[in-house]
Design an enzyme around this catalytic site. Structure first.
Site: not given
Ligand code: GUN
Length: 281
Positions: A53, A97, A120
């Site tokens: 990422k 994460q 997200d």
């Protein structure tokens, strides 16, 4: 029939080029898009995802702040750190994460991310908007699958779609995006009876379970579209949830693993960061 490849690498590059252009426009207005990536513990797979990422972000001109916290970090500590990022106007996107260590409640953590920084798309408000429409920030993997289908020219209206897997990250949001695209959607899961006959009826199959070879090639309808979200390591090799070779003999279109959905996920994350930064201007 021999399937054509749904090329996530090519379409992902296209999306990243568009993001890079949006980032240039933001920078020209004095806004430097910034993504904070929070990683708790030392899960090796998560470390790889986080590193990728960071690389993609750099490629498109997005700044990143990396927050690495030890596995023993308490939930209260983590919530405190997220609160700081939430209040920092230079941070446009916050990504925590997953999975988190067992002693941390992921739902409490995801709720602490302001919905407008939730790149997200996991906050209940963003999930709710996805169901009610119009969507705001959409989870990256399902968003990536939809863009891949759309840019390949696959029309979903009236198609029978089966989503295998009901996770909050992929299965549930994917089903809602397919529904919004006028597909007739079935969600299958571990308690589903007779998965083979459901898949045999499907014009579109999305496999998102994380079990190698769960979806057999022989189940795929002639001319179906197969989207394989699975990324499983078997004998050092990456494979999806679908038996690729056998499925490709029957499908019209299929995503490879790797090179299908994976590159789309990360491209859509960058797209969400650009959108969050634009909305903050
Ligand atoms: N872990 C596995 N997939 C994801 C994802 O899409 N986002 C985050 N934050 N963690 C993940």
């Amino acid at each position: 029939m021999t399937a054509r490849i749904l090329d996530g690498r090519a379409v992902g590059r296209e999306v990243l080029a568009e993001v890079a252009e949006r980032v240039r426009a933001l920078r020209a207005r004095g806004v430097a898009p910034r993504l904070a990536v929070v990683l708790v513990g030392d899960d090796p797979a998560s470390a790889v995802y986080v590193r990728n990422k960071g690389r993609r972000a750099a490629e498109v001109g997005i700044d990143t702040v990396d927050l690495r916290l030890p596995a023993e970090t308490t939930e209260a500590d983590l919530l405190g750190r997220i609160g700081e990022l939430a209040g920092d106007p230079s941070v446009h996107g916050i990504l925590v994460q997953l999975p988190l260590p067992a002693h941390v409640d992921p739902q409490r953590v995801l709720r602490a991310i302001p919905p407008e920084k939730d790149v997200d798309g996991f906050h209940p408000q963003n999930m709710g908007q996805l169901v009610l429409g119009p969507p705001a920030l959409v989870p990256c993997t399902p968003a990536g699958c939809m863009i891949l289908l759309d840019r390949t020219g696959i029309d979903l209206a009236g198609k029978r779609a089966v989503v295998v897997g009901r996770s909050n990250i992929v299965g549930k949001p994917m089903a809602h995006l397919l529904l919004a695209a006028d597909a007739t959607v079935t969600i299958a899961h571990s308690r589903t009876r007779d998965l083979p006959s459901l898949v045999r009826e499907a014009d579109v199959v999305v496999a998102a379970v994380g079990r190698p070879g769960l979806v057999k090639g022989a189940w795929i309808r002639e001319g179906a579209v197969v989207v394989d979200v699975g990324i499983n390591r078997v004998d050092g090799k990456l494979v999806g949830d679908v038996e690729f070779a056998a499925a490709a003999e029957r499908a019209a279109w299929i995503t490879p693993v790797p090179g299908g959905v994976g590159p789309m996920t990360i491209a859509c994350l960058m797209r969400n960061v650009a959108a969050a930064a634009e909305a903050a201007v």
